[in-house]
Design an enzyme around this catalytic site. Structure first.
Site, short mmCIF file in Angstrom:
data_model
loop_
_atom_site.label_atom_id
_atom_site.label_comp_id
_atom_site.label_asym_id
_atom_site.label_seq_id
_atom_site.Cartn_x
_atom_site.Cartn_y
_atom_site.Cartn_z
N ASP A 97 -7.78 2.62 -1.14
CA ASP A 97 -6.35 2.37 -1.20
C ASP A 97 -5.68 3.62 -1.77
O ASP A 97 -6.34 4.50 -2.32
CB ASP A 97 -6.10 1.14 -2.09
CG ASP A 97 -4.63 0.83 -2.26
OD1 ASP A 97 -3.89 0.94 -1.26
OD2 ASP A 97 -4.22 0.49 -3.38
N LYS A 98 -4.35 3.70 -1.64
CA LYS A 98 -3.64 4.86 -2.19
C LYS A 98 -2.95 4.52 -3.51
O LYS A 98 -3.30 5.05 -4.55
CB LYS A 98 -2.61 5.39 -1.18
CG LYS A 98 -1.89 6.65 -1.69
CD LYS A 98 -0.76 7.04 -0.79
CE LYS A 98 0.46 6.18 -1.01
NZ LYS A 98 1.09 6.36 -2.34
N THR A 99 -1.99 3.61 -3.45
CA THR A 99 -1.17 3.32 -4.62
C THR A 99 -2.01 2.65 -5.71
O THR A 99 -2.59 1.60 -5.49
CB THR A 99 0.01 2.41 -4.24
OG1 THR A 99 0.75 3.05 -3.20
CG2 THR A 99 0.91 2.17 -5.44
N GLU B 298 10.50 -1.47 -9.21
CA GLU B 298 11.69 -2.16 -9.70
C GLU B 298 12.07 -1.68 -11.10
O GLU B 298 13.24 -1.42 -11.38
CB GLU B 298 11.43 -3.67 -9.74
CG GLU B 298 12.01 -4.40 -8.57
CD GLU B 298 11.98 -5.91 -8.78
OE1 GLU B 298 12.73 -6.58 -8.07
OE2 GLU B 298 11.23 -6.40 -9.64
N GLY C 227 -0.59 0.83 2.70
CA GLY C 227 0.59 0.20 3.28
C GLY C 227 1.80 1.11 3.29
O GLY C 227 2.87 0.71 3.74
N LYS D 225 -7.18 -3.72 6.83
CA LYS D 225 -8.11 -2.97 5.98
C LYS D 225 -9.53 -3.51 6.13
O LYS D 225 -10.49 -2.75 6.30
CB LYS D 225 -7.68 -3.05 4.51
CG LYS D 225 -6.41 -2.28 4.18
CD LYS D 225 -6.12 -2.35 2.68
CE LYS D 225 -4.86 -1.57 2.31
NZ LYS D 225 -4.61 -1.56 0.85
N ASN E 290 -4.20 -6.87 -2.61
CA ASN E 290 -4.23 -6.55 -1.18
C ASN E 290 -5.49 -5.77 -0.79
O ASN E 290 -5.74 -5.57 0.40
CB ASN E 290 -2.99 -5.74 -0.80
CG ASN E 290 -2.87 -4.47 -1.62
OD1 ASN E 290 -3.03 -4.48 -2.84
ND2 ASN E 290 -2.59 -3.36 -0.98
N ASP E 291 -6.29 -5.34 -1.77
CA ASP E 291 -7.53 -4.62 -1.48
C ASP E 291 -8.75 -5.51 -1.55
O ASP E 291 -9.86 -5.05 -1.24
CB ASP E 291 -7.70 -3.46 -2.46
CG ASP E 291 -6.52 -2.51 -2.47
OD1 ASP E 291 -6.04 -2.18 -1.37
OD2 ASP E 291 -6.07 -2.12 -3.56
#
EC number: 7.6.2.1
Length: 1159
Positions: A385-387, A489, A647, A765, A788-789
């Site tokens: 993943d990146k973030t 946010e 994403g 993914k 999400n991973d």
């Protein structure tokens, strides 16, 4: 009978599937009619009566254990057995007892935990009175009262609390690792609930509450899950919706996917082969017995009379089973137990590694599974993943575009852009008493625009202050603390705060701001919350006129925000009050629907989020973690291919790819696949493949194999000249993952050194990982930090979780975890490679010592008339694998290392043999078989020739069976010990103790068992009286041992010498350099400085947008609950000044050159 079947965990009647749950508050009689599960839980596997039979049944499902039980039965038959029963019973009992003790200890712990949890007390509302009840007696539909710091009894629908506006605070660490969350409650203590059936989705709940004919929507924000803890709330009441095994916590504690390493699969194949090989050997010896009985047997009938009806055929049949018993050591009964011990030990080394301990977050590395260590040394593909994985996931407001004008760049007097550094002058926000002192910004033009009263700029920051779900807490006047659902946010609201539009507080109906020092209150009419499908959020509010604020990912609107930052578009429009009221009614209908609620809400939201007026765009920066470029460079040198699955928008992902050294300017070409049709995607993939390899054919090179009834298609690697990169977006990836195109995607992507998939969903993914896992003969690793991973982490061979800003969902689903991406290089290049090397050495040596031991019996059969006579003493047979040869190989397999960790980083090419399975494979096993065959020939025939017609110094004959057995077993043990010494690269005190201690124990036990005292006490069990002292005091015996050892070891030493000189491997080269370096360490030339990663040029072409993958807090905001309690952090495990790794700097490693040469 039913209770007996129940105790044995056999379901007599299939449970009816629950489709919808219906319950009434505080009506036990009605709710019991549905026979819902009570609140008692049971995680234990056994009880007093079922433990022994069930555990033994599970253990005997292992083929090796069942085989040894079969051998024990054979040994009870006098006509077959030539060995005493204890030679099989002792090893079998030891293996079974170790497993029994381990399983018993684990289950006792589970029983204690179950009893402790089930007997907890909670107050339940019964007949209008609060009564104390045990958790196990709580029923669905009961109303319970929880007090501060109490554990949540079951899955509850919150009814009321002691806090203002009925807000409560919960700790959800047992569920997803998050410290403090807040949720909302409703004010009803009666009514009927209809909701979804029990399931394992922690982030979703759908239901309705009907009270006095009025229906209210229920979602996840109104549910308090078992596993949480009530914090900073005096009391609350809740309605039990799911109890015991139906709770979401217990639904998630089911069996996870059992991952097995490639070595596990290979071992299973080899064990099956060994059984076949054993049958082959026994068949040869039984045929030999039949021939011998037919030709020579009659000569021995006089003193060895045959039983009635016995003949050569019957003798051969019985001999077959006799040799099955004698040659049983070829089947490794202790193999699996030994492997588990090694894996456990290597897992502890990962847990104890201080160089993988992150001081700032107080997070050590953790091996969450002990069965996959050696697979870490064979990784070929990494999916990241990146973030939050490559980046810090800590956002800072960097720049913005308002009304077509860009802010955030710093220019000099000549108008040239200046790079922002720590020395760059910062804006002074002292004019704003509510500003955040930690906020930094450098472009003074933006402050001037705000102060000058620019309507567009002020509207921009007003929207940032209104359109969010942040919760504000103000302990003292002017000290604001924001709790945000996502770092994005928090960064945006903080920016608005510093530029004069301060979000101060909120209620269910209002948002209070301080606009340029003027308190202002807005009426909040609706919040259209963010989700992963819409990728946007809106609020509807009013003050003088209705206002709608929208944050959108429309990249076509962003033309002036640059540098690959995470961007958000802001827009608004005015709403007609009548149309809004009509829309609000339809919104209520959709929100109370039990079927497809989310899809209906999305459609309703889409109706109103149209025809907006673009106001501007914001950009926040997510910096790379420390050491990411160096780590990726190291892994690339180890021939590990890295794919980033994110994403984020294409420009953002591409720019991060350059920043972290995945994509490089020196690459021949970077292919971009961003088509909108399947035909165009196929064409782009084919063209890219043809450019990389013009000779590649249209059909993929597939290797078909079939093993144990399973078919597999493996796409072979294709040759590529140069390095290439591939970037593909989620829309194109959806076409490429179709069944008729996925192999084309795989071929093209695997030719590239780096692959970036952007705008991908969590499902995509997992699909990408599964594609590589299924069609490439390679080991995959997935690493991520968020929920999400989880899908790709579970799909890959190895899953690694990073404990970051997005909770602990990824960590809880992973096999290994740590705090920073840079630790991945140490996990793979050091611990993974060492674990793989140690496991392969263990298996090679284990099979060698067992085959050598067994083959001596085979050669002896030709000299004893195939009579199933053993070569060794029975006690030596019993103790050989348990004591004499067990501990030395354990020491080798736990502590050995060919080079130290620093040289493992210096030469990442050392990792390649693991990827190619060079250390242990079917071919390596065949070589072990031949080596054992040669050693057994020497171990049998040299002692046999030396003992034949040999006399003692005093002229007495010593050529008896007992002396030969002692000589053969002594030679065997010394040879395998010397062989282990040759295989040991790294000697430790433990290794020395185990090796010399095992030899000492052998001689001590031998002299004890062959003594007069043991013979007098146990005459039948110890017949070798005096053999040790009569044989081992003869010089020719020791000369024979020495000669046997030399003949067995000489070919091994010669082969290694020749290969090092003529065909050295990377390990040989590095090993030689390592030895020479240690010898010349005092005179070594200082190494050159590490190569610096070239700074990326400033680009104005790449921009990007990224969004959170979690649902926002819109429903919470409209409910009127606000956060007051800050997140409490744990104290550090070690003081920062007391740990050698307190600086937690990125790991960089210098190149070491031999002699005085420099590159």
């Amino acid at each position: 009978m039913g209770s007996l079947l129940s105790a044995c965990r056999i379901n007599v009647e299939k449970k009816k599937v629950e489709e919808e749950r219906h319950l009434r508050a505080n009506d036990r009689e009605y709710n019991l009619s549905f026979m819902y599960a009570n609140n008692a839980i049971k995680t234990s596997k056994y009880n007093v009566f079922t433990f022994l039979p069930l555990n033994l049944f599970e253990q005997f499902q292992r083929l090796a254990n069942a085989y040894f039980v079969f051998l024990l039965i054979l040994q009870l038959i006098p006509q077959i057995s030539s060995l005493s029963w204890f030679t099989t019973v002792v090893p079998l009992l030891l293996v079974l007892s170790i497993t029994l003790a381990k399983d018993l200890s684990d289950d006792i712990t589970r029983h204690k935990n179950d009893k402790h949890v089930n007997n907890r007390k909670v107050e339940v509302l019964i007949n209008g009175e609060l009564k104390s009840e045990k958790w196990m007696n709580v029923q669905v539909g009961d109303i319970v009262k929880l007090e501060n710091n109490e554990f949540v009894t079951a899955d509850l629908l919150l009814l009321s609390s002691s806090e203002p506006l009925n807000l409560i605070y919960i700790e959800t660490a047992e569920l997803d690792g998050t410290l403090i969350k807040y949720t909302i409650s409703i004010l009803y203590i009666s009514g009927e609930v209809r909701c979804e059936p029990p399931n394992n989705r922690l982030d979703k709940f759908t239901g309705t509450l009907t009270v006095r004919g009025e229906t209210f929507a229920l979602d996840n924000e109104r549910i308090l899950l078992r596993g949480c803890t009530l914090r900073n709330t005096e009391w609350c009441f809740g309605l039990v919706v799911f109890g015991g095994p139906d709770t979401k916590l217990m639904q998630n504690s089911g069996k996870s996917i059992f991952k097995r390493t490639s070595i596990d699969h290979l071992m299973n194949f080899l064990v099956m082969f060994i059984f076949g090989f054993l049958a082959f050997l026994c068949a040869i010896l039984s045929i030999g017995n039949g021939i011998w009985e037919y030709q020579e047997g009659n000569s021995f009938i006089t003193f060895l009379p045959r039983a009635d009806g016995a003949n050569a055929s019957l003798s051969a049949f019985l001999t077959f089973w006799s040799y099955v018993i004698i040659l049983n050591t070829v089947v490794p009964i202790s193999l699996y137990v030994s492997v588990e011990i090694l894996r456990l030990g290597n897992s502890y080394f990962i847990d104890w590694d201080c160089k993988m301990y992150h001081v700032k977050s107080n997070t050590p590395a953790q091996a969450r599974t002990t069965t996959l260590n050696e697979e870490l040394g064979q990784i070929k593909y990494i999916f990241s993943d990146k973030t939050g994985t490559l980046t810090q996931n800590i956002m800072t407001f960097n720049r913005c575009s308002i009304n077509g004008k860009s802010y955030g760049e710093v220019v000099d007097f000549a108008g040239q852009r200046v790079e922002v550094t720590e020395k760059t002058e910062k804006i002074d926000f002292s004019w704003n008493s509510l500003a955040d002192s930690k906020f930094c910004f450098h472009d003074h033009k933006l402050v001037e625009a705000v102060k000058s009263g620019s309507p567009e700029v002020r509207a921009f920051f007003r929207l940032l202050a209104l359109c969010h779900t942040v919760m504000a807490e103000e302990k003292t006047e002017g000290e604001l603390f924001y709790q945000a659902q996502s770092p994005d946010e928090g960064a945006l609201v903080t920016a608005a705060r510093n530029f004069g539009f301060v979000f101060r507080s909120r209620t269910p109906e209002t948002i209070s701001l301080v606009e340029m020092g003027v308190p202002t209150t807005y009426e909040l009419l609706a919040v259209l919350d963010f989700n992963n499908v819409r990728k946007r959020m809106s609020v509807i509010g009013c003050i003088r006129c209705p206002l709608n604020s929208w944050r959108s990912p429309q990249n076509t609107l962003i033309v002036r925000v640059t540098h690959g930052l995470r961007t958000l578009a802001l827009a608004y429009k005015d709403l007609d009050e009548d149309k809004f009221e009509e829309w609000k009614e339809r919104h209520h209908e959709a929100s109370t629907s039990l079927e497809d609620r989310e899809a209906k809400l999305d459609a309703i939201y889409e109706e109103i989020e149209k025809d907006l007026l673009l106001l501007g765009a914001s950009a926040v920066e997510d910096k790379l973690q420390d050491g990411v470029p160096q780590t990726i460079e190291q892994l690339a040198k180890a021939d590990i291919k890295i794919w980033v699955l994110t994403g984020d928008k294409q420009e953002t992902a591409e720019n991060i790819g350059y920043s972290c050294n995945m994509l490089r300017e020196e690459m021949k070409e970077i292919f971009i696949v961003a088509s909108n049709t399947a035909e165009e995607v196929r064409e782009e993939l084919v063209n890219a493949r043809k450019k990389m390899s013009p000779e590649s054919g249209d059909e993929p090179p597939i290797e078909k194999s079939r093993f144990l009834g399973k078919k597999s298609q493996v796409v072979e690697d294709e040759k590529v000249n140069g390095e290439y990169g591939l970037v593909i977006n989620g829309h194109s990836l959806a076409f490429a993952l179709q069944k008729d195109m996925q192999l084309e995607l795989l071929r093209t992507a695997c030719m590239c050194q780096a692959v970036i998939c952007c705008r991908v969903t969590p499902l995509q993914k997992a699909q990408v990982v599964e594609l590589v896992k299924k069609h490439k003969k390679a080991v995959t690793l997935a690493i991520g930090d968020g929920a999400n991973d989880v899908s790709m982490i579970k799909t890959a061979h190895i899953g690694v979780g990073i404990s970051g800003q997005e909770g602990m969902q990824a960590v809880l689903s992973s096999d290994f975890s740590f705090a920073q991406f840079r630790y991945l290089q140490r996990l793979l290049l050091v611990h993974g490679r060492w674990s793989y090397l140690r496991m392969c050495k263990f298996l090679r040596y284990f099979f060698y010592k067992n085959f050598t031991f067994t083959f001596v019996h085979f050669w002896y059969a030709f000299f004893c008339g195939f009579s199933a006579q053993t070569v060794y003493d029975e006690w030596f047979i019993t103790l050989y694998n348990l004591i004499y040869a067990a501990l030395p190989v354990i020491g080798l397999s736990l502590f050995d290392q060919d080079v130290n960790d620093r040289w493992s980083f210096q030469y990442p090419q050392l990792y390649a043999p693991g990827q190619l399975n060079q250390y242990f494979s079917k071919m390596a096993f065949a070589r072990i078989l031949l080596h054992s065959c040669y050693s057994s020939l020497i171990l049998f025939f040299v002692p046999w020739a030396a003992m034949c017609d040999t006399v003692r110094d005093d002229g007495k004959d010593i050529a008896d069976y007992q002396s030969f057995a002692l000589l053969a077993q002594t030679c065997l043990l010394i040879v395998v010990s010397v062989q282990l010494g040759l295989d040991t690269y790294y000697w430790t005190a433990v290794s020395q103790f185990f090796l010399w201690g095992s030899l000492s124990v052998y001689f001590a036990v031998t002299f004890t068992m062959y003594s007069n005292g043991m013979y007098l006490i146990f005459t039948s069990s110890f017949p070798f009286i005096g053999t040790a002292r009569n044989s081992l005091n003869q010089p020719n015996i020791w000369l024979t041992i020495f000669l046997t050892t030399i003949l067995c070891i000489l070919p091994v030493v010669a082969k290694r010498f020749l290969f090092i000189q003529l065909k050295p491997t990377i390990n040989d080269k590095v090993g030689s350099s390592f030895v020479r370096h240690k010898a010349r360490q005092a005179k070594a030339v200082p190494p050159p400085a590490p190569r610096k990663v070239p700074r990326r040029r400033i680009s104005t072409r790449r921009s990007g947008y990224a969004f959170s993958h979690a649902r926002g807090y819109g429903d919470l905001v409209t409910s009127g609950r606000f956060l007051r309690i800050p997140v409490k952090t744990r104290s550090a495990l070690f003081p920062h000044t007391d740990t050698p790794v307190a600086d937690s700097t990125p790991q960089t490693y210098r190149t070491i050159y031999e002699g005085a040469q420099s590159p």
